[in-house]
Enzyme design. Structure first.
Site, PDB file in Angstrom:
ATOM      1  N   ARG A  63       2.930  -5.699   3.115  1.00  0.00           N
ATOM      2  CA  ARG A  63       1.930  -5.492   4.165  1.00  0.00           C
ATOM      3  C   ARG A  63       2.693  -5.285   5.465  1.00  0.00           C
ATOM      4  O   ARG A  63       3.518  -6.102   5.851  1.00  0.00           O
ATOM      5  CB  ARG A  63       1.025  -6.703   4.303  1.00  0.00           C
TER       6      ARG A  63
ATOM      7  N   ASP B 151      -1.662  -1.712   7.829  1.00  0.00           N
ATOM      8  CA  ASP B 151      -2.992  -2.104   8.299  1.00  0.00           C
ATOM      9  C   ASP B 151      -3.641  -0.964   9.077  1.00  0.00           C
ATOM     10  O   ASP B 151      -4.853  -0.787   9.029  1.00  0.00           O
ATOM     11  CB  ASP B 151      -2.905  -3.328   9.208  1.00  0.00           C
TER      12      ASP B 151
END
Length: 153
Positions: free
Chosen positions: A65, A123
């Site tokens: 991530r 993101d």
């Protein structure tokens, strides 16, 4: 066995998950969360400890991530030198997250070698293609372009 390691390097914690994807749809998972502020070990040391707790099963794929991909990251990308450079360039946009994500990318490369694929899951990817009306600040275009100002979410 198909093992996927997920790395979620936050500003105060690191979450590591190892998924055995060979028995879909039910995934077997080993999970570990470390509070970074209270643990002074390096990403490489934490990774080795996690792998020991997971039975020393090396991953076939590593997914990271990454909070901010900057203006050029519109989707998930395999991490190569160019993508790594873009993550570093965007570090000023997410100073508590991107540098930590890069440390983990490098620790994983050191542990598993350059041939184990690593993927950056940004993101900001969800918001890369938002309409101009939602993306642009109500400022003069010259100012927005000069400073590369835009909304990401």
């Amino acid at each position: 066995m198909t093992e996927v390691l997920t790395v979620n390097a936050g500003s105060s914690t690191i979450r590591l998950d190892l998924f055995d994807c060979s028995e879909a749809p039910s995934l077997n998972r080993v999970s570990h969360v470390v509070h970074v502020g209270s643990d002074k070990r390096t990403p490489g040391q934490l990774l080795k400890l996690f792998l020991q707790s997971a039975g020393n099963r090396p991953p076939n794929l590593i997914a990271h991530r990454v909070v901010h991909g900057g203006p050029c990251r519109s989707g998930n990308r395999r991490i190569d030198a160019a993508v790594e450079a873009k993550i570093a360039e965007a570090a000023h946009l997410a100073p508590l997250h991107n540098p930590m994500a890069l440390e983990w990318v490098r620790a994983c490369r050191a542990q598993f070698g350059a041939d184990t694929p690593q993927i950056a899951c940004f993101d900001t990817a969800e918001f890369a293609e938002i309409p101009a009306i939602a993306r642009e600040y109500p400022l003069p275009a010259a100012l927005r372009q000069r400073w590369r100002l835009r909304r990401y979410g």
